[in-house]
Design an enzyme around this catalytic site. Structure first.
Site, short mmCIF file in Angstrom:
data_model
loop_
_atom_site.label_atom_id
_atom_site.label_comp_id
_atom_site.label_asym_id
_atom_site.label_seq_id
_atom_site.Cartn_x
_atom_site.Cartn_y
_atom_site.Cartn_z
N GLU A 61 32.33 36.17 34.69
CA GLU A 61 31.72 35.19 33.92
C GLU A 61 32.09 33.72 33.96
OE1 GLU A 61 30.91 36.46 29.92
OE2 GLU A 61 29.61 37.98 30.38
N HIS A 80 40.68 57.53 48.75
CA HIS A 80 39.98 58.54 49.29
C HIS A 80 38.36 58.32 49.21
CE1 HIS A 80 43.68 61.00 49.57
NE2 HIS A 80 44.11 60.08 48.64
N LYS A 94 18.42 39.35 29.16
CA LYS A 94 18.13 39.31 27.79
C LYS A 94 16.98 38.87 27.48
CE LYS A 94 22.80 38.92 25.92
NZ LYS A 94 23.45 37.66 25.05
O1 PA5 Z 1 31.75 36.68 27.31
C1 PA5 Z 1 30.47 36.88 26.65
O2 PA5 Z 1 30.30 35.91 25.94
C2 PA5 Z 1 29.85 38.08 26.43
O3 PA5 Z 1 30.27 39.12 27.08
C3 PA5 Z 1 29.69 38.70 25.14
O4 PA5 Z 1 31.08 38.83 24.66
C4 PA5 Z 1 28.81 39.74 24.87
O5 PA5 Z 1 27.61 39.43 25.27
C5 PA5 Z 1 28.64 40.36 23.48
O6 PA5 Z 1 28.24 39.07 22.73
P1 PA5 Z 1 28.34 39.16 21.11
O7 PA5 Z 1 29.59 39.23 20.82
O8 PA5 Z 1 27.82 38.19 20.72
O9 PA5 Z 1 27.74 40.41 20.47
#
Ligand code: PA5
Length: 452
Positions: free
Chosen positions: A290, A311, A425
């Site tokens: 990310e 394996h 989303k």
């Molecule tokens: O790193 C990030 O921002 C995402 O992986 C969020 O942590 C994930 O989408 C969960 O988001 P939230 O804490 O708002 O539910």
């Protein structure tokens, strides 16, 4: 005290000293930008100083809540996804018994821990509800935005189960919400229903939040010592921020992976030799994926559990496309020593290993595999950690976070946003008919060629 070291001897021949020195200088500049909070995404770099300035009052409240949950309940259900899930799971699995829930069932003050809200499977949910029906459980629902679909659905279902079992008040006393200080649906609900709340700081994004309440409450419930975890993070800060140039392990790692990227490698394969490190790899993948995977740039972070995956994936690593390098996590001392017994008749032919430890065999597998992979064109970076303790884990989390911020700046991206996560989303909301998405619903429905 032993710390983290980065060994790049497995990368020999893939870089020159000049190249390494130059990348170390670049890494140092990126680190300076990060610690002075002057780079892109600076508003989300609160985690850099966190080990030195975390909220001590909240920290005490976390420990008290954890003690209460451990004493009063059979189980804790941790609801969250992505950055609101992976760090806690990584820590609990790294620090705890390999069969934690089985052991917990037989020990006082050791609640079982279940994770949910990290996918949308009805099968998993129905099975979990069946298990929880028999238990007095607490919930820690974790969502920074407070609106993420996966945890929101899980929370609604399990809150209903709690209310059926213990009434509305009884349920409220069993629910702990970790969310934004002020805004979001979860914060509103928590205030209205009287749940105890913990804060995800504004200046810390999900994937850098493991050492806030996001990770700390579940980790404390697991029985781990979060004071020592934070001490480890402070020690990590001393090494990864204050040490200069190639003496700084985080800069060495960032520089080396950047060299591989420039040399045309596209995949960084994280390899571990301890099952307890599986979720460290999952956490690491989110952190690097990310942070760096944007603007058509970035190494693809992948992982293997070894020797298991030798394996299955071993053939590809040895002999497939030459696109990868390995980052090997080497735990120098596991929690236990197990010796291989001698047998008189030696029917299985294993007596050449009699009295040797499994750690010795595992270490030999690691060294032999790395050499074979180097011979096959897969160089490696080895990250050595002394043991599987809270101290080491605090250092490791901090090391990877700093190296990631530095790497992102070296790559020329903002390591602290995640614009790409929004696309799925939007489509999902449109296909589910969420109010506000009508136009996109029509467009996607037409593309899919079916009525909604
Ligand atoms: O790193 C990030 O921002 C995402 O992986 C969020 O942590 C994930 O989408 C969960 O988001 P939230 O804490 O708002 O539910």
């Amino acid at each position: 005290m032993a710390g983290i070291s980065v060994d790049i001897s497995g990368a020999e021949g893939f870089y020159s000293e000049e190249m390494f020195d130059e990348e170390i200088r670049n890494a140092q500049k990126s680190l300076d930008k990060l610690v002075s909070h002057t780079g892109e995404g600076r508003e989300f770099t609160g985690w850099v100083d966190l080990p030195a300035r975390y909220d001590k009052d909240e920290f005490e409240r976390i420990k008290q809540a954890a003690a209460r949950i451990s004493q009063d309940h059979d189980a804790l259900v941790v609801i969250g996804i992505g950055g609101s899930y992976l760090g806690a799971r990584a820590a609990i699995e790294f620090l705890g018994h390999s069969f934690r829930n089985t052991v917990a069932a037989t020990r006082p003050n050791m609640p079982e821990i279940f994770f949910v809200g990290n996918q949308i499977s009805a099968t998993y949910m129905a099975d979990l509800i069946e298990v929880l029906k028999e238990r007095d459980f607490a919930i820690n629902v974790i969502s920074k935005s407070g609106t993420t679909t996966e945890p929101a659905i899980a929370f609604r279902l399990l809150k209903n189960l709690l209310e059926k079992k213990f009434g509305v008040e009884g349920a409220a006393s069993r629910i702990y919400a970790t969310t934004d200080r002020e805004k979001g649906a979860l914060k509103t609900m928590a205030d209205k229903c009287g749940y105890e709340t913990f804060v995800v700081p504004d200046d810390i994004g999900g994937r850098y939040s493991v050492m806030t309440a996001v990770g700390l409450l579940p980790i404390a419930v697991s029985g781990a010592d979060i004071d020592t975890l934070m001490l480890g993070a402070q020690t990590g800060m001393n090494h990864s921020v204050h040490e200069k140039g190639a003496h700084n392990p985080a800069l060495k790692y960032a520089a080396m992976r950047n060299i591989f990227y420039k040399k045309g490698k596209t995949v960084e394969l994280f390899a571990n030799y301890e099952p307890a490190c599986h979720y460290i790899a999952e956490w690491w993948k989110q952190l690097y994926g990310e942070s760096e995977g944007k603007e058509n740039k970035g190494l693809f972070p992948a992982s293997v559990d070894l020797t298991t995956d030798l394996h299955s994936m071993g053939q590809y690593i040895q002999d497939g496309q030459r696109i990868m390098f390995e980052t090997v996590l080497n735990v120098e001392h596991g929690r236990h020593t197990v010796r291989i017994p001698k047998e008189e008749n030696d029917l299985d032919g294993l007596n050449y290993l009699a009295n040797k430890t499994m750690g010795f065999v595992n270490g030999s597998a690691m060294r032999g595999t790395a050499l074979a992979h180097v011979d096959g064109g897969v160089p490696n970076i080895r990250i050595n950690i002394p043991d599987m303790s809270e101290m080491t884990l605090g250092m490791l989390f901090y090391f990877f976070e700093i190296a990631c911020g530095v790497s992102g700046y070296m790559l020329g991206v903002n390591p602290f946003d995640q614009p790409g996560v929004e696309s799925y989303k939007k489509n999902m909301f449109a296909l589910l008919g969420k109010p506000g998405y009508e136009e996109l619903t029509a467009e996607l429905t037409a593309r899919l060629g079916r009525a909604q």
